[in-house]
Structure formats: C-alpha cells, structure tokens
Motif scaffolding. Structure first.
Motif, PDB file in Angstrom:
ATOM      1  N   THR A  55       0.843  -1.184   0.000  1.00 47.62           N
ATOM      2  CA  THR A  55       0.000   0.000   0.000  1.00 47.62           C
ATOM      3  C   THR A  55       0.883   1.239   0.000  1.00 47.62           C
ATOM      4  OG1 THR A  55      -0.069   0.184   2.409  1.00 47.62           O
ATOM      5  CG2 THR A  55      -1.729  -1.234   1.361  1.00 47.62           C
ATOM      6  N   LEU A  56       0.298   2.369  -0.328  1.00 45.66           N
ATOM      7  CA  LEU A  56       1.061   3.615  -0.316  1.00 45.66           C
ATOM      8  C   LEU A  56       1.574   3.921   1.086  1.00 45.66           C
ATOM      9  CD1 LEU A  56       2.041   5.970  -2.026  1.00 45.66           C
ATOM     10  CD2 LEU A  56      -0.104   7.145  -1.532  1.00 45.66           C
ATOM     11  N   ASP A  57       0.787   3.570   2.108  1.00 53.26           N
ATOM     12  CA  ASP A  57       1.200   3.796   3.497  1.00 53.26           C
ATOM     13  C   ASP A  57       2.513   3.086   3.820  1.00 53.26           C
ATOM     14  OD1 ASP A  57      -1.038   5.281   3.772  1.00 53.26           O
ATOM     15  OD2 ASP A  57      -2.050   3.954   5.183  1.00 53.26           O
ATOM     16  N   TYR A  58       2.752   1.974   3.169  1.00 51.52           N
ATOM     17  CA  TYR A  58       3.979   1.215   3.397  1.00 51.52           C
ATOM     18  C   TYR A  58       5.210   2.062   3.106  1.00 51.52           C
ATOM     19  CZ  TYR A  58       7.518  -2.444   2.683  1.00 51.52           C
ATOM     20  OH  TYR A  58       8.662  -3.204   2.737  1.00 51.52           O
ATOM     21  N   TYR A  59       5.124   2.905   2.097  1.00 45.04           N
ATOM     22  CA  TYR A  59       6.268   3.708   1.674  1.00 45.04           C
ATOM     23  C   TYR A  59       6.374   5.028   2.423  1.00 45.04           C
ATOM     24  CZ  TYR A  59       6.100   0.497  -2.283  1.00 45.04           C
ATOM     25  OH  TYR A  59       6.066  -0.628  -3.061  1.00 45.04           O
ATOM     26  N   ILE A  60       5.220   5.636   2.678  1.00 50.17           N
ATOM     27  CA  ILE A  60       5.246   7.014   3.178  1.00 50.17           C
ATOM     28  C   ILE A  60       4.624   7.153   4.559  1.00 50.17           C
ATOM     29  CG2 ILE A  60       3.061   7.777   2.158  1.00 50.17           C
ATOM     30  CD1 ILE A  60       4.602  10.274   1.187  1.00 50.17           C
ATOM     31  N   GLY A  61       4.125   6.056   5.127  1.00 47.06           N
ATOM     32  CA  GLY A  61       3.625   6.079   6.490  1.00 47.06           C
ATOM     33  C   GLY A  61       2.269   6.715   6.668  1.00 47.06           C
ATOM     34  N   GLY A  62       1.530   6.940   5.595  1.00 46.76           N
ATOM     35  CA  GLY A  62       0.188   7.492   5.717  1.00 46.76           C
ATOM     36  C   GLY A  62       0.132   8.994   5.855  1.00 46.76           C
ATOM     37  N   GLU A  63       1.288   9.637   5.927  1.00 48.82           N
ATOM     38  CA  GLU A  63       1.341  11.086   6.104  1.00 48.82           C
ATOM     39  C   GLU A  63       1.807  11.734   4.805  1.00 48.82           C
ATOM     40  OE1 GLU A  63       2.777  13.906   9.854  1.00 48.82           O
ATOM     41  OE2 GLU A  63       3.939  12.159   9.271  1.00 48.82           O
ATOM     42  N   TYR A  64       1.306  12.923   4.536  1.00 48.35           N
ATOM     43  CA  TYR A  64       1.736  13.734   3.396  1.00 48.35           C
ATOM     44  C   TYR A  64       1.381  13.127   2.030  1.00 48.35           C
ATOM     45  CZ  TYR A  64       4.527  15.723   7.170  1.00 48.35           C
ATOM     46  OH  TYR A  64       4.939  16.276   8.367  1.00 48.35           O
ATOM     47  N   THR A  65       0.487  12.154   1.988  1.00 46.92           N
ATOM     48  CA  THR A  65       0.133  11.575   0.688  1.00 46.92           C
ATOM     49  C   THR A  65      -0.566  12.590  -0.216  1.00 46.92           C
ATOM     50  OG1 THR A  65      -1.921  10.706   1.638  1.00 46.92           O
ATOM     51  CG2 THR A  65      -0.031   9.208   1.543  1.00 46.92           C
ATOM     52  N   ASP A  66      -1.183  13.593   0.384  1.00 49.55           N
ATOM     53  CA  ASP A  66      -1.846  14.608  -0.423  1.00 49.55           C
ATOM     54  C   ASP A  66      -0.855  15.524  -1.128  1.00 49.55           C
ATOM     55  OD1 ASP A  66      -1.052  15.692   2.030  1.00 49.55           O
ATOM     56  OD2 ASP A  66      -2.627  17.207   2.024  1.00 49.55           O
ATOM     57  N   LYS A  67       0.429  15.429  -0.774  1.00 48.17           N
ATOM     58  CA  LYS A  67       1.470  16.223  -1.430  1.00 48.17           C
ATOM     59  C   LYS A  67       1.907  15.599  -2.753  1.00 48.17           C
ATOM     60  CE  LYS A  67       2.691  19.006   2.229  1.00 48.17           C
ATOM     61  NZ  LYS A  67       2.889  20.447   2.222  1.00 48.17           N
ATOM     62  N   ILE A  68       1.661  14.299  -2.919  1.00 51.42           N
ATOM     63  CA  ILE A  68       2.206  13.568  -4.056  1.00 51.42           C
ATOM     64  C   ILE A  68       1.477  13.941  -5.341  1.00 51.42           C
ATOM     65  CG2 ILE A  68       2.536  11.272  -5.060  1.00 51.42           C
ATOM     66  CD1 ILE A  68       2.872  10.219  -2.211  1.00 51.42           C
ATOM     67  N   VAL A  69       2.241  14.339  -6.341  1.00 50.71           N
ATOM     68  CA  VAL A  69       1.659  14.680  -7.637  1.00 50.71           C
ATOM     69  C   VAL A  69       2.095  13.700  -8.728  1.00 50.71           C
ATOM     70  CG1 VAL A  69       1.435  17.121  -7.096  1.00 50.71           C
ATOM     71  CG2 VAL A  69       3.530  16.295  -8.180  1.00 50.71           C
ATOM     72  N   ALA A  70       3.149  12.896  -8.462  1.00 49.14           N
ATOM     73  CA  ALA A  70       3.643  11.956  -9.472  1.00 49.14           C
ATOM     74  C   ALA A  70       4.077  10.652  -8.817  1.00 49.14           C
ATOM     75  CB  ALA A  70       4.803  12.564 -10.248  1.00 49.14           C
ATOM     76  N   SER A  95      -5.549   7.793  -1.592  1.00 48.03           N
ATOM     77  CA  SER A  95      -5.230   8.903  -0.696  1.00 48.03           C
ATOM     78  C   SER A  95      -4.429  10.010  -1.366  1.00 48.03           C
ATOM     79  CB  SER A  95      -4.459   8.386   0.525  1.00 48.03           C
ATOM     80  OG  SER A  95      -3.274   7.709   0.127  1.00 48.03           O
ATOM     81  N   CYS A  96      -4.170   9.862  -2.665  1.00 54.95           N
ATOM     82  CA  CYS A  96      -3.399  10.883  -3.392  1.00 54.95           C
ATOM     83  C   CYS A  96      -4.359  11.898  -4.005  1.00 54.95           C
ATOM     84  CB  CYS A  96      -2.546  10.232  -4.472  1.00 54.95           C
ATOM     85  SG  CYS A  96      -1.318   9.068  -3.863  1.00 54.95           S
ATOM     86  N   ALA A  97      -4.807  12.832  -3.181  1.00 55.18           N
ATOM     87  CA  ALA A  97      -5.859  13.759  -3.603  1.00 55.18           C
ATOM     88  C   ALA A  97      -5.415  14.687  -4.723  1.00 55.18           C
ATOM     89  CB  ALA A  97      -6.315  14.580  -2.399  1.00 55.18           C
ATOM     90  N   ASN A  98      -4.111  14.919  -4.846  1.00 56.28           N
ATOM     91  CA  ASN A  98      -3.621  15.874  -5.837  1.00 56.28           C
ATOM     92  C   ASN A  98      -2.747  15.216  -6.903  1.00 56.28           C
ATOM     93  OD1 ASN A  98      -4.709  18.385  -4.654  1.00 56.28           O
ATOM     94  ND2 ASN A  98      -3.396  17.822  -2.925  1.00 56.28           N
ATOM     95  N   LEU A  99      -2.929  13.913  -7.094  1.00 55.78           N
ATOM     96  CA  LEU A  99      -2.120  13.174  -8.052  1.00 55.78           C
ATOM     97  C   LEU A  99      -2.381  13.660  -9.477  1.00 55.78           C
ATOM     98  CD1 LEU A  99      -0.120  10.803  -8.353  1.00 55.78           C
ATOM     99  CD2 LEU A  99      -2.099   9.310  -8.648  1.00 55.78           C
TER     100      LEU A  99
END
Length: 276
Positions: free
Chosen positions: A133-148, A162-166
C-alpha cells in the motif's frame, strides 16, 4: 570514520578511495552541508548520513543501493539533481524525516523498504513497487502532497486513493496487465495522466483512447547545456496528444535539471494538445 564531527562542513572523498566501508561514515555530523562521494562507491550503507541535519547536497556516482536509515533525519537534503538510474535497492527508513526531499525517481529499483519516505513533508514524486500500500512507503502522512508516482511493476487501482492531488502515473513495466487495472479503476473517476512504455501504449491506445499516453525516451529529446542546466531544443515527432516533459536529463553521464524550452522545440508536432 567521521562520526559526530559536528564542525565538519564539507567533504570530498578522493576518487582513489575504493574500499571505504560506507556505514555510519558521517553519522551525527550535524554541521556538514555537502559531500562528494567517489564514483567507485556503489552503496550508501546503513546510517551513513544519519542525523546530518544541515546536509543539502550529496554528489554521487553510480549508486545501486541506499541502505536502511542512510539519510535518516537529513531534513535539509535536496537530491533534485541526483541520478538514480542504476539504483536497485532503497532500505527501510532510508529517507525518514527528510523534510526537504521532493522526490526519488528510480526506475531500475527492485526493493524498497518500509517507511522509506516517512516524514518527508515536501515529497511530490515517489517510486513504488508491486504488492504494497502507499502507506507502506510514506507512512500514511503527506500523501496529499504527491503529484507523481512512478510504478515499477503493478499496483491495484485503489493504491492511489489517498493521493488527492495526483497528476501523473508513469508505468515502467513491460506488461499490459500491470497497467489495465489502473485505467479501469479511473474509468468513472477524474483520472490523472497515465503514461506507459511505448509497447504497452501501442497495445492499449485503441481500447483506452485519450486515457493512456506514451513515455518519451531520452532519444526523443535533444538538449543543450547552458550554465549547468538543460534547455530542450527539439523533440522528435509524436502522434500522442499529451507529452510528458522530463524534469531532468542525463548528458555525458551528468544529470541536469530541464529549465528551459527553445522556441521551436515542438515544431511540426501537430497532434500535441497538452504538455505535462
């Protein structure tokens, strides 16, 4: 070797050094700002720069591994100009709390440890593998920052929930089956741009017309280097409507940021509607 040398600010390791054990070499060097790692070094070992809070730049050659907690707590670290084309392994918590890190693009990677990017408050681009899961890599925090997101392998469509701004998903897989689930997931949703390698794109472009695009290769662009930065001078003709413009390029073995576009760079590319 230099653990806890708090006054050390700059280090150039001679190219003749080939047998340094790169584990904890600069751990606790709280004042160090810049390090040049010789091309002979291919692995950044455990804890090498752990706690180097002022470290901004690390010039590295052909690195294939960044081990566990190698850059742990390097909150000033900026690797925007680093070339990770040969990077194969990123250890657990390798970039933990690197608050200034914008992203890592490592399309040859085969292993990424848990929480590799946890606490990276400025993270915008990450590389992921299959099965987690994405949480595995980034810990569930700041996923809304990810654009790519760069995908090496396959992920489920809801991986990106959870990537609201992807804005962009780039697949570096040679399998159509790795890409289709994500295209199907976004069928009735606001989809980010999805890019795939040319063979996969050619196989899917009819079925998913307008929803999948081709990743240009280095050979598709020509650049000139001006003042240590790259200027795009020409792109070969492309039949896609959307072009993925690289943020970096490698010229003569050196990585440069792409900061400018020449006046006639896209001359005769009549089908292009968007550049992302």
């Amino acid at each position: 070797a230099f653990e806890n040398c708090a006054s050390l600010s700059y280090m150039v390791v001679p190219q003749t050094i080939t047998n340094v054990e790169w584990e904890g070499v600069f751990e606790g060097c709280s004042g160090i700002v810049s390090v040049n790692v010789p091309n002979s070094v291919t692995k950044i070992g455990k804890y090498t720069f752990k706690g180097c809070e002022k470290l901004v730049t690390v010039t590295m050659g052909r690195i294939t591994e960044i081990a566990e907690e190698a850059f742990y707590g390097c909150k000033s670290l900026d690797l925007d100009n680093a070339d990770f084309a040969e990077l194969q392994r990123i250890g657990a918590s390798a970039f933990f709390a690197c608050a200034n890190l914008h992203g890592i693009k490592a399309v040859a990677v085969t292993e990424i440890g848990q929480n590799a990017f946890e606490g990276c408050a400025s993270i915008e681009e990450i590389t992921v593998l299959n099965g987690e899961t994405l949480d595995y890599y980034i810990g569930g925090e700041y996923t809304d920052k990810i654009v790519a997101v760069n995908v090496v392998g396959n992920v489920a469509g809801n991986f990106f929930n959870s990537c609201a701004n992807l804005k962009r998903i780039v697949f570096y897989s040679d399998s159509v089956d790795d890409v289709k689930p994500v295209l199907d997931y976004y069928l009735d949703k606001n989809s980010p741009y999805v890019f795939a390698r040319s063979d996969v794109y050619d196989s899917l472009k009819a079925e998913y017309a307008g929803r999948i695009h081709s990743v240009p290769t280095q050979a598709d662009f020509n650049f000139e280097i001006v003042g240590g930065e790259a200027r795009l001078t020409n792109m070969s003709q492309n039949d896609d409507e959307v072009v993925y413009l690289p943020e970096k390029t490698v010229v003569g073995g050196v990585t440069y940021k792409v900061t400018a576009i020449a006046e006639e760079a896209f001359l005769n590319n009549y089908t292009i509607k968007e550049i992302v």
